[in-house]
Design an enzyme around this catalytic site. Structure first.
Site, PDB file in Angstrom:
ATOM      1  N   VAL A 167       7.920 118.911 -48.256  1.00  0.00           N
ATOM      2  CA  VAL A 167       9.107 118.806 -47.404  1.00  0.00           C
ATOM      3  C   VAL A 167       8.906 119.580 -46.104  1.00  0.00           C
ATOM      4  CG1 VAL A 167      11.583 119.225 -47.233  1.00  0.00           C
ATOM      5  CG2 VAL A 167      10.594 118.448 -49.400  1.00  0.00           C
ATOM      6  N   ASP A 168       8.354 120.781 -46.191  1.00  0.00           N
ATOM      7  CA  ASP A 168       8.060 121.535 -44.970  1.00  0.00           C
ATOM      8  C   ASP A 168       7.149 120.746 -44.040  1.00  0.00           C
ATOM      9  OD1 ASP A 168       9.556 123.822 -45.329  1.00  0.00           O
ATOM     10  OD2 ASP A 168       7.946 124.964 -46.271  1.00  0.00           O
ATOM     11  N   VAL A 169       6.097 120.175 -44.602  1.00  0.00           N
ATOM     12  CA  VAL A 169       5.127 119.446 -43.783  1.00  0.00           C
ATOM     13  C   VAL A 169       5.754 118.187 -43.192  1.00  0.00           C
ATOM     14  CG1 VAL A 169       2.927 118.223 -43.840  1.00  0.00           C
ATOM     15  CG2 VAL A 169       3.182 120.381 -45.081  1.00  0.00           C
TER      16      VAL A 169
END
Length: 412
Positions: A167-169
């Protein structure tokens, strides 16, 4: 990154980022040629925290091609320097908690009132409007609350997270795309923009196909392990002599090719496997048949055998095997980065552009990871600060200067 041929040459980005999402978005812009100035608290981005070997892999992965300025935003002088820096930028990007930027007048309304052409992008965990707006945003929370973990894992097992901070990426990529769109709009229409991205919204959006299936069928998606629940074989894993393969044959024609490839064309006429519905119902027997035929083979030999019959197949590789893969090496995806006294290789932009390739000569010149506060003095001088003023700010603890920045608590 100084070549005027790069796509974002001449664009200044000021990043107030921690960990992955905002730093990752800013690094994508830096890779495209933007000048990125990373503003850190005097203790630095939390991703600088070294591992047991003394390295900071997360920071190395998402902070190449940047300059680092260390400011204490709780001090009057530090906050003023940050505002001056932000107003010198084309893009301001941050992933601080809701309210932090407002307190120091670095929020979108404050900055864009003074510079309407500014593009201001913020990343939060759960958005700025709902009841969770003040909660800290972490990848794992977004995986959990977006439904992602509910569909990840074995059928009879519990929910699992993805094997990396997906999700961060994905949020870094989505934010960079939004910023690129805003830059194009400003070039065409002369107007700035305010961008808001949340980990939760991105985590929901990347599951678009499953959301469509759920809305159409009314049936909640379930954990099914590696396979695709409605097609067989599809994303199924088969053990071979030295590892595993993943195989898909999603139509009757594909299934016939697979049966021929393993030397068992009669399986295509077996009533258990005659149509997709039968293959799904008899998946364990199907996988047993594939395992018996392919199990004695080495992974690469099995892959070549299946590919000769146009069967979709992949070898499940570990990271060293990926590095050694001729296809990965030919892609040029890994780029050198200087880390202290040595150079390591990390993934670069996942696409090629003539303007980028021709501007990086010799190709893949090692990138640099900035030391905390390495560029504080130079950047403040560019903003018009006199040397005596910079020295006084350092003495007062408002700024950090490499190689011995002052240490205080990081920006909340």
């Amino acid at each position: 990154m100084t070549s005027s041929r790069l796509p974002l040459a001449g664009v200044r980005v000021v990043e107030f980022g921690q960990y992955i999402a905002a730093p990752g978005a800013a690094m994508l812009l830096a890779d495209l040629g933007a000048e990125v100035i990373k503003v850190e608290g005097l203790s630095g981005d939390s991703a600088r925290n070294p591992d047991a070997a003394g390295h900071a892999p997360m920071f190395v992965a998402y902070n190449r091609h940047k300059r680092s300025v260390a400011l204490d935003l709780r001090s009057t002088a530090g906050a003023e320097a940050a505002r001056r820096l932000a107003l010198s930028a084309d893009v301001v990007l941050h992933n601080t908690r809701v309210g932090v930027m407002e307190r120091v007048q670095l929020d979108a309304p404050s900055l864009r009132a003074r510079k309407p052409g500014l593009i201001h992008a913020s990343i939060t965990g759960f958005g700025r409007s709902g009841p969770s707006r003040s909660r800290p945003g972490l990848d794992i929370a977004a995986q959990a609350e977006s439904g992602m973990m509910s569909i990840t894992g074995e059928r009879e097992g519990g929910p699992l997270k993805a094997g990396f901070t997906v999700v961060d990426v994905a949020t870094a990529s989505a934010t960079a795309n939004a910023i690129l769109a805003a830059l194009f709009r400003r070039a065409m229409q002369g107007e700035g923009d305010t961008i808001e991205v949340s980990l939760l919204a991105v985590a929901v959006q990347v599951q678009a196909q499953l959301w469509a299936e759920y809305q159409c069928s009314g049936q909640l998606p379930q954990r099914v392990g590696n396979c695709q629940p409605k097609v067989a074989p599809a994303a199924d894993v088969v053990a071979v002599a030295d590892g595993h393969l993943v195989i898909s044959a999603t139509t009757d024609a594909h299934w016939l090719r697979l049966c021929t490839a393993i030397g068992q064309p009669q399986l295509a006429d077996d009533p258990r496997f005659a149509c997709n519905a039968s293959r799904v119902a008899n998946r364990p027997a199907l996988l047993a048949a594939l395992g018996a035929a392919l199990g004695p083979l080495r992974a690469e030999d099995a892959r070549e055998q299946l590919e000769r019959h146009n069967v979709v197949v992949g070898v499940v590789r570990n990271y060293q095997q990926v590095l050694d893969s001729p296809d990965v090496q030919a892609s040029g995806i890994f780029a050198p980065v200087d880390v202290g006294e040595r150079t390591i290789r990390v993934p670069d932009l996942p696409f090629a552009m003539d303007s980028i390739t021709q501007s990086r000569l010799p190709h893949k010149t090692p990138g640099r990871i900035p030391q905390l506060g390495e560029h504080t003095t130079a950047v403040l001088a560019e903003l018009g600060y006199a040397a005596a003023d910079i020295a006084q700010m350092h003495q007062d603890g408002a700024i950090g200067i490499h190689p011995s920045p002052l240490r205080t608590e990081a920006l909340a």
